[in-house]
Scaffold this motif. Sequence first.
Motif, PDB file in Angstrom:
ATOM      1  N   GLY A 268       0.950  -1.135   0.048  1.00  0.00           N
ATOM      2  CA  GLY A 268       0.082  -0.119   0.016  1.00  0.00           C
ATOM      3  C   GLY A 268       0.777   1.168  -0.018  1.00  0.00           C
ATOM      4  N   PRO A 269       0.335   2.348   0.135  1.00  0.00           N
ATOM      5  CA  PRO A 269       1.191   3.910   0.221  1.00  0.00           C
ATOM      6  C   PRO A 269       2.265   3.526   1.357  1.00  0.00           C
ATOM      7  CG  PRO A 269      -1.231   4.021   0.033  1.00  0.00           C
ATOM      8  CD  PRO A 269      -1.146   2.754   0.356  1.00  0.00           C
ATOM      9  N   VAL A 270       3.295   4.220   1.191  1.00  0.00           N
ATOM     10  CA  VAL A 270       4.453   4.372   2.030  1.00  0.00           C
ATOM     11  C   VAL A 270       4.729   5.676   2.522  1.00  0.00           C
ATOM     12  CG1 VAL A 270       6.849   4.050   2.382  1.00  0.00           C
ATOM     13  CG2 VAL A 270       5.453   2.163   1.314  1.00  0.00           C
ATOM     14  N   GLU A 271       4.589   6.059   3.810  1.00  0.00           N
ATOM     15  CA  GLU A 271       4.810   7.466   4.358  1.00  0.00           C
ATOM     16  C   GLU A 271       6.389   7.477   4.068  1.00  0.00           C
ATOM     17  OE1 GLU A 271       3.788   9.895   8.193  1.00  0.00           O
ATOM     18  OE2 GLU A 271       2.343   8.379   7.390  1.00  0.00           O
ATOM     19  N   LEU A 272       6.646   8.854   3.729  1.00  0.00           N
ATOM     20  CA  LEU A 272       8.268   8.989   3.866  1.00  0.00           C
ATOM     21  C   LEU A 272       8.589  10.450   4.151  1.00  0.00           C
ATOM     22  CD1 LEU A 272      10.544   7.112   2.617  1.00  0.00           C
ATOM     23  CD2 LEU A 272      10.225   8.207   0.370  1.00  0.00           C
ATOM     24  N   ASP A 273       9.549  11.098   4.815  1.00  0.00           N
ATOM     25  CA  ASP A 273       9.838  12.342   5.049  1.00  0.00           C
ATOM     26  C   ASP A 273      10.795  12.658   3.810  1.00  0.00           C
ATOM     27  OD1 ASP A 273      10.568  14.808   5.820  1.00  0.00           O
ATOM     28  OD2 ASP A 273      11.369  14.383   7.901  1.00  0.00           O
ATOM     29  N   LEU A 274      10.117  13.164   2.888  1.00  0.00           N
ATOM     30  CA  LEU A 274      10.623  13.540   1.529  1.00  0.00           C
ATOM     31  C   LEU A 274      11.867  14.418   1.990  1.00  0.00           C
ATOM     32  CD1 LEU A 274       8.285  13.247  -1.418  1.00  0.00           C
ATOM     33  CD2 LEU A 274      10.236  11.933  -1.168  1.00  0.00           C
ATOM     34  N   GLY A 275      11.429  15.501   2.564  1.00  0.00           N
ATOM     35  CA  GLY A 275      12.396  16.660   2.566  1.00  0.00           C
ATOM     36  C   GLY A 275      13.611  16.163   3.526  1.00  0.00           C
ATOM     37  N   LYS A 277      14.586  12.977   4.271  1.00  0.00           N
ATOM     38  CA  LYS A 277      15.440  11.649   3.674  1.00  0.00           C
ATOM     39  C   LYS A 277      15.869  11.862   2.195  1.00  0.00           C
ATOM     40  CE  LYS A 277      13.423   9.149   7.329  1.00  0.00           C
ATOM     41  NZ  LYS A 277      13.217   7.832   7.800  1.00  0.00           N
ATOM     42  N   VAL A 278      15.146  12.795   1.202  1.00  0.00           N
ATOM     43  CA  VAL A 278      15.577  12.610   0.102  1.00  0.00           C
ATOM     44  C   VAL A 278      16.100  13.895  -0.575  1.00  0.00           C
ATOM     45  CG1 VAL A 278      14.680  12.226  -2.228  1.00  0.00           C
ATOM     46  CG2 VAL A 278      13.775  10.866  -0.364  1.00  0.00           C
ATOM     47  N   VAL A 279      15.270  14.946  -0.375  1.00  0.00           N
ATOM     48  CA  VAL A 279      15.648  16.474  -0.966  1.00  0.00           C
ATOM     49  C   VAL A 279      17.017  16.554  -0.379  1.00  0.00           C
ATOM     50  CG1 VAL A 279      15.127  18.716  -1.321  1.00  0.00           C
ATOM     51  CG2 VAL A 279      13.028  16.837  -1.355  1.00  0.00           C
ATOM     52  N   MET A 280      17.120  16.741   1.058  1.00  0.00           N
ATOM     53  CA  MET A 280      18.158  17.585   1.590  1.00  0.00           C
ATOM     54  C   MET A 280      19.321  16.533   1.426  1.00  0.00           C
ATOM     55  SD  MET A 280      17.026  20.312   2.372  1.00  0.00           S
ATOM     56  CE  MET A 280      18.218  21.173   3.388  1.00  0.00           C
ATOM     57  N   LYS A 281      19.341  15.403   1.384  1.00  0.00           N
ATOM     58  CA  LYS A 281      20.584  14.358   1.066  1.00  0.00           C
ATOM     59  C   LYS A 281      20.885  14.399  -0.394  1.00  0.00           C
ATOM     60  CE  LYS A 281      21.104  10.804   3.661  1.00  0.00           C
ATOM     61  NZ  LYS A 281      21.079   9.716   4.657  1.00  0.00           N
ATOM     62  N   GLY A 282      19.954  14.821  -1.291  1.00  0.00           N
ATOM     63  CA  GLY A 282      20.275  14.799  -2.703  1.00  0.00           C
ATOM     64  C   GLY A 282      20.307  13.281  -3.322  1.00  0.00           C
ATOM     65  N   ILE A 283      19.253  12.546  -2.809  1.00  0.00           N
ATOM     66  CA  ILE A 283      18.893  11.156  -3.111  1.00  0.00           C
ATOM     67  C   ILE A 283      18.339  11.158  -4.458  1.00  0.00           C
ATOM     68  CG2 ILE A 283      17.796   9.044  -2.432  1.00  0.00           C
ATOM     69  CD1 ILE A 283      20.244   9.691  -0.496  1.00  0.00           C
ATOM     70  N   SER A 284      18.745  10.301  -5.229  1.00  0.00           N
ATOM     71  CA  SER A 284      18.226   9.918  -6.613  1.00  0.00           C
ATOM     72  C   SER A 284      17.505   8.709  -6.399  1.00  0.00           C
ATOM     73  CB  SER A 284      19.184   9.626  -7.755  1.00  0.00           C
ATOM     74  OG  SER A 284      19.869  10.812  -7.812  1.00  0.00           O
ATOM     75  N   LEU A 285      15.921   8.702  -6.453  1.00  0.00           N
ATOM     76  CA  LEU A 285      15.058   7.481  -6.507  1.00  0.00           C
ATOM     77  C   LEU A 285      14.605   7.088  -7.656  1.00  0.00           C
ATOM     78  CD1 LEU A 285      12.300   8.525  -3.663  1.00  0.00           C
ATOM     79  CD2 LEU A 285      14.395   7.074  -3.422  1.00  0.00           C
ATOM     80  N   LEU A 286      14.920   5.582  -8.114  1.00  0.00           N
ATOM     81  CA  LEU A 286      14.502   5.432  -9.163  1.00  0.00           C
ATOM     82  C   LEU A 286      13.513   4.100  -9.248  1.00  0.00           C
ATOM     83  CD1 LEU A 286      18.468   4.437 -10.450  1.00  0.00           C
ATOM     84  CD2 LEU A 286      17.118   6.552 -10.952  1.00  0.00           C
ATOM     85  N   GLY A 287      12.437   4.303 -10.025  1.00  0.00           N
ATOM     86  CA  GLY A 287      11.538   3.276 -10.015  1.00  0.00           C
ATOM     87  C   GLY A 287      12.242   2.077 -10.884  1.00  0.00           C
ATOM     88  N   ILE A 288      12.027   0.789 -10.517  1.00  0.00           N
ATOM     89  CA  ILE A 288      12.582  -0.069 -11.532  1.00  0.00           C
ATOM     90  C   ILE A 288      11.415  -1.392 -11.698  1.00  0.00           C
ATOM     91  CG2 ILE A 288      14.003  -1.995 -11.766  1.00  0.00           C
ATOM     92  CD1 ILE A 288      15.390   0.797 -11.751  1.00  0.00           C
ATOM     93  N   THR A 289      11.084  -1.401 -13.050  1.00  0.00           N
ATOM     94  CA  THR A 289       9.966  -2.443 -13.404  1.00  0.00           C
ATOM     95  C   THR A 289      10.438  -3.161 -14.698  1.00  0.00           C
ATOM     96  OG1 THR A 289       7.591  -2.694 -13.720  1.00  0.00           O
ATOM     97  CG2 THR A 289       8.468  -0.887 -14.871  1.00  0.00           C
ATOM     98  N   GLY A 290      10.122  -4.348 -14.557  1.00  0.00           N
ATOM     99  CA  GLY A 290      10.209  -5.350 -15.829  1.00  0.00           C
ATOM    100  C   GLY A 290      11.916  -5.652 -16.118  1.00  0.00           C
ATOM    101  N   ARG A 291      12.165  -5.485 -17.445  1.00  0.00           N
ATOM    102  CA  ARG A 291      13.341  -5.590 -17.989  1.00  0.00           C
ATOM    103  C   ARG A 291      13.480  -4.684 -19.169  1.00  0.00           C
ATOM    104  NH1 ARG A 291      10.963  -9.455 -16.005  1.00  0.00           N
ATOM    105  NH2 ARG A 291       9.483  -9.132 -17.983  1.00  0.00           N
TER     106      ARG A 291
END
Length: 352
Positions: A268-275, A277-291
């Motif tokens: 189901g939906p996942v709660e995340l402190d985007l600011g 955990k992602v924005v301020m750390k300069g993280i790149s999130l990649l969705g991966i599906t199939g091949r």
Amino acid sequence: MFAIAKTKATRGIWSAAPQHPGTPARGMVTVDVMAAGICGTDYHIYNWDSWSAGRVPTPMVIGHEFVGHISAIGEGVSGYALGDRVSAECHIACGTCHACRTGNAHICENTSIIGVDRPGAFAEQVEVPAANLWRVPDAIPDVHAAVFDPVGNAMHMVATAKVTAKHVLIVGGGPIGLFAAAIAKAHGARSVTVQEPNSARADIARSLGLDLVVDPRDPANRARILTLTEGRGPEVILEVSGNGAALNAALDIAAPGAVVALLGIPSGPVELDLGAKVVMKGISLLGITGRRMYETWYQVEAFMLKHPDLMDKVITHVLPAIDFHRGFELMDEGSCGKIVLDFRQIEQRLSA
Ligand code: NAD
Ligand code: ZN
């Protein structure tokens, strides 16, 4: 013919006797199935979770990871002969949408999936488009060739995240996480850590000769991972558990600027402190599906040719196809890596 099917819209999986596919339609071939892998998707359909109940019509022959021999060829097919040993990409893309026309058929919005939307490969025979076939080199045994598809998921994730010389943390040591660990090591990661709570699967991870295998419940993990990663934290994280809490914990320990590839599908939906955990750390999130079609397939073939030993470690069970219930029980118990069903002697065994 013998097949394994979702015949009732409730938890479980059953044997069935559908008609043989008959003469293949234009552009299609019939493949006599030799071996087929049980995928997490098959397990979702077995459990009849909300995704499968909303998507899969019944009755449906399931299964989409397979290898076999071409036994009939439809009109308009060239380049293949009767007897050719093949696997196939299970995502049948439309070929005309924007994604397909820009080299991204793996995210085609009109994808039809073998064993989900159309009759699958847990059967003596399956009909597939010739355009989706992958000819298998003789040096790759059936049991390995049956799992081109999930090794492809793992390969697509590792190749997209670019692991060479990086400290890599793999969250989830199910079959795809284990294949990803083996591939990351083969691709020259500086270190590979697998985090997995199931002890049987953690043992399989250890057998791959990785740098570290950790249990997410152990409070000492953070210090161990930081020590291994020279105090920086992992520079690449491969999320293959689908567990939102595990993703949150992984983002906490990720190195600034880390690449975090997400392949696991949360329930189901996942709660995340985007600011934070992602924005301020300069993280790149990649969705991966199939091949990727078919770049990933070339990469998987090369991996299977070079590392048959690692394939053998992650594939823990090869069961006669008629013992398919045992395969699903093993997945219930989690006491397995990858499970492959052997269809080679199906006719003799059924008549015995
Ligand atoms: P799996 O369910 O067998 O493996 C998931 C593993 O994560 C299990 O071994 C489980 O013990 C482990 N896990 C649970 N909590 C954890 C935690 N806190 N930390 C670390 N590990 C934890 O599934 P699989 O077949 O290996 O597939 C992995 C995931 O990928 C699933 O979510 C599946 O639905 C998804 N999937 C995605 C695609 C795609 O194209 N994106 C394709 C196939 C499968
Ligand atoms: Zn398309």
